[in-house]
Design an enzyme around this catalytic site. Sequence first.
Site, PDB file in Angstrom:
ATOM      1  N   LYS A   1    -115.051  -5.133  40.999  1.00  0.00           N
ATOM      2  CA  LYS A   1    -116.273  -5.739  40.452  1.00  0.00           C
ATOM      3  C   LYS A   1    -115.911  -6.509  39.200  1.00  0.00           C
ATOM      4  CE  LYS A   1    -120.267  -4.647  41.788  1.00  0.00           C
ATOM      5  NZ  LYS A   1    -120.696  -5.008  43.145  1.00  0.00           N
TER       6      LYS A   1
ATOM      7  N   THR B   1    -116.791  -1.794  45.262  1.00  0.00           N
ATOM      8  CA  THR B   1    -116.824  -2.480  43.962  1.00  0.00           C
ATOM      9  C   THR B   1    -117.983  -1.944  43.136  1.00  0.00           C
ATOM     10  OG1 THR B   1    -118.193  -4.342  44.726  1.00  0.00           O
ATOM     11  CG2 THR B   1    -115.816  -4.555  45.000  1.00  0.00           C
TER      12      THR B   1
ATOM     13  N   HIS C   1    -108.655 -35.136  20.933  1.00  0.00           N
ATOM     14  CA  HIS C   1    -108.414 -36.393  20.225  1.00  0.00           C
ATOM     15  C   HIS C   1    -109.596 -36.776  19.332  1.00  0.00           C
ATOM     16  CE1 HIS C   1    -104.949 -36.716  22.765  1.00  0.00           C
ATOM     17  NE2 HIS C   1    -105.660 -36.883  23.867  1.00  0.00           N
TER      18      HIS C   1
END
Lengths: 307, 307, 307, 307
Positions: free
Chosen positions: D12, D57, D259
């Site tokens: 999970k 899970t 930049h």
Amino acid sequence: MPTILGQNQYGKAENRVVKITRDGATHHIKDLNVSVALSGDMDEVHYSGSNANVLPTDTTKNTVFAFAKEYGIESAEQFGIHLARHFVTSQEPIHQARIRIEEYSWERIETSDANSKFIGADEVKHSFVRKGQETRLTQITYDGEKWEVVSGLKDLVVMNSTNSEFWGYVKDKYTTLQEAYDRILATQVSSRWRFNWTDDEQKMPNWEKSYEQTRKHMLQAFAETYSLSLQQTLYQMGARIINNRSEIDEVRFSLPNKHHFLVDLEPFGLKNDNEVYFAADRPYGLIEATILRDGCEARIPVDMTNL
Amino acid sequence: MPTILGQNQYGKAENRVVKITRDGATHHIKDLNVSVALSGDMDEVHYSGSNANVLPTDTTKNTVFAFAKEYGIESAEQFGIHLARHFVTSQEPIHQARIRIEEYSWERIETSDANSKFIGADEVKHSFVRKGQETRLTQITYDGEKWEVVSGLKDLVVMNSTNSEFWGYVKDKYTTLQEAYDRILATQVSSRWRFNWTDDEQKMPNWEKSYEQTRKHMLQAFAETYSLSLQQTLYQMGARIINNRSEIDEVRFSLPNKHHFLVDLEPFGLKNDNEVYFAADRPYGLIEATILRDGCEARIPVDMTNL
Amino acid sequence: MPTILGQNQYGKAENRVVKITRDGATHHIKDLNVSVALSGDMDEVHYSGSNANVLPTDTTKNTVFAFAKEYGIESAEQFGIHLARHFVTSQEPIHQARIRIEEYSWERIETSDANSKFIGADEVKHSFVRKGQETRLTQITYDGEKWEVVSGLKDLVVMNSTNSEFWGYVKDKYTTLQEAYDRILATQVSSRWRFNWTDDEQKMPNWEKSYEQTRKHMLQAFAETYSLSLQQTLYQMGARIINNRSEIDEVRFSLPNKHHFLVDLEPFGLKNDNEVYFAADRPYGLIEATILRDGCEARIPVDMTNL
Amino acid sequence: MPTILGQNQYGKAENRVVKITRDGATHHIKDLNVSVALSGDMDEVHYSGSNANVLPTDTTKNTVFAFAKEYGIESAEQFGIHLARHFVTSQEPIHQARIRIEEYSWERIETSDANSKFIGADEVKHSFVRKGQETRLTQITYDGEKWEVVSGLKDLVVMNSTNSEFWGYVKDKYTTLQEAYDRILATQVSSRWRFNWTDDEQKMPNWEKSYEQTRKHMLQAFAETYSLSLQQTLYQMGARIINNRSEIDEVRFSLPNKHHFLVDLEPFGLKNDNEVYFAADRPYGLIEATILRDGCEARIPVDMTNL
């Protein structure tokens, strides 16, 4: 010196290049996001700041745009091959180039129907709407001798509204999950597949057709598998590709289980007969695996989600 | 007390409801994100914290899921009308309800072709792939007497690769832009349109057909307009809708000008004949306007981008 | 013509300007995202595509960057006032300008401690780390006569781990929520506040100090209110601002109730004594309201979340 | 069968657990996002859909919440170690566990100043504002014998407004970049570092102090390096960590060159003396490298950006 430099790479990432090809009044689009990563004899720039071996990232950006004109963009894979070959063969300090490309697909806006009020309307052939489904991916790596091409896709969301079960699992002291005999199975497919084309001497695959067919087999396997677990479905999706596409030796999937929970309507005196679901965000199951052609080596990195 | 309470509203936002309808083996999906906002006699909860007039936001969530079962989801608009009517008519302190809905569309995964390996494969009718293009929107407002329905869409990305110019504009001391006689025109459409259905006595529009046709007219107008400015294209898109859909009196657009800059390839000895473009992110032009049926009042708020 | 043009505006959005001011070796940053929206005599560009009254959005971008040099950036508000005044007073067809600004704050990287290995290390005064908490906002609107300044913030996430209750609410047939006598109260504050400065003749507020103090009062009111509902906390946050900042007449909040659900640990034989919570994503309560200085008019649009 | 299963894992992901610890009126928060990935004897679930070896899970999610109560959350690393050990030692088919954790930090809202109107206001000790700067990361991997702990951070945005140059680089036919002798250097740091603690017999590092000190050394090296290339700065950041933190053997960075282009103001008759910059989004340089303690093996995967 107690510290040393390990693997390193650099380049300009996410160069957004759009190429229009005009075939008379009929236009065609290729819409790519191209990232360049170069590596080689780059110790000095790290240790002392000497840029004597460094082709600027700005130059790699310029090259992407110039090559769109010089070579056109037949496919993302072919475009990446041109770029990777250029960097490795034209700059002595560069020993390896990795080109990653995302491709966004477009379809034509239809204008020929009877409702169109355009005076003298022939079909317009320069108007497009972004398809907006999956993003197509490719990664080209070249070291001057061998090629590695890994293509794939991400963000393709699929759902089966039945033919999915989940039961017979391990139960420990923290297990509260109820078994399910008819559930929704939904996922957002992230997949990569590796081609067995590695050498200029080999015949190159038809990249466009390969993508279209691979995507189709993946979707059909998802639809047609009666699923007892997402792992089983995942394996079927990969096996279907390997079995149908001889140019592909390895497939990797990262499949989040996008849970759709059946809403309990009993407090309101209603019966929810697999009709009304809550689509949850987090947490989600995450199922990842590689499927290989027997006898082939696994080379796609297992981690597609990152730390 | 020197401070007073002004407009206020509350409710549960982003209830993700998925409704599956089974017609034998053929399934249908409606996939919505529903947000509820209620207002009325709510001074006390703000001034003293007394919740005596407050229906919990959790209850509004439950109502969304229960109504998906009780009424089904024929269209987002119809579903919102059921919800808004319920809140205003069942709770005395609630004087107005506003229901906002996002709808995600799905298409079927095709499985009937010859490549499908599924044993005994009839077409699978419970498997879907999310379309992933625009998100459909609606907002229903009800005060117990009158309805206001504003529908729309967002994130529909469109491009014309020619038939767009931009020149003859004002030039001041900060102007450096060169005039353009053949440029790409691309935008990500965000649009809302208001229906003239306001009363239970009126015949209700066919919401599904209205959406489909409105979207089509918008796209066709975008494609067919030879554009001298994005403002002109925007106006044509709105006018086309008003002229073709009698159920709609007002349209609002927020259109970012997704700049595609022609790349200067001359430093590399190449000529860029409207072929290679750089797709820029920020900044972008942002063009917004309302188009009205003559004689009608503008009621859609002008701000779709927010502070 | 059966369609007419309603409200419209245009300009360049999201101009990302960074201004460095050097005071010897000590540098200062202002980092803004500036969006320009102009309106006025713009019918023709919509109806015919004539750009004769249109100052290009590209020019509005250039103006933002040029003004950062010409006027500096004392505060986001003052910078927006310079821009708005310029557009309205220098271009006859432009009758109104609205400047929206997001501001990102930075703090200095500290380098003066004993661990610093820098040879001859004085404190470095040109190195910064982005603070990354809330985004500061302002919107300046000018029509040539009157100013409206609405400032605010978004994405300020706050939590009280106790002193919050919720009970005594309406219960209908869809209500299942249990009353809470000690819960977590958490929200992601989005707020706007309107200044009563409207005229060049008035003394202008100290924008930087006003922001700092308004933010502090808001946070302290959140922390110090024993809460019976998020509405009550919201009202206290607004009232605290109005009562302490005479330059502000109106405050609007949009507060998502970021639910932290107490996890049921009983199936594992554990008692959860307000210790372990699940932080949920969707759905969430959404509480919105305006607080006004008594006698003042509400002018901030109620919708900060959009359709 | 012509296809075989390769590496696979499941669990999970993104369990959002918040733990409140009450020390009288003074509360403490730990706010984590925990992802579990288990692997082992899982062939059958892929090949046949048998879940006989599969711990759901959902159970791994429950375990995360239960362990927050049973063990508390002293640090993300220690919490991950408890979880990983549990899964590997309690379930025979599970041979390896990988726990990934994101941690969000909070700071207290200050309420003790003179402006606070709270009656009888002592400092409030249960109110927090999310810090919102970097996200702290850790990944714990355990195979029943050896531990691997890789911690790190992402989204830490830093800037030097001077002391950065870039010149002396390779120039090919696609190079147009002008050399720079005083530029802004800014990046959004993503970093991972590997501990040399691998065994229960070794003394465990102080995870909280290690994080704080590693972050500080990284920031100071960024600030104090006079930079001739981002590669050089990157190397200094890594070397500073290795040289000062004996518990760390390897550091990996992925540094986008954010930049900031000096805006050309000459067309407006203005001189830009390193004052006004345009902060660009895409494309960006991307500089990635590993720095190692001499004699140590590189184990952090080189790819932190993904295909």
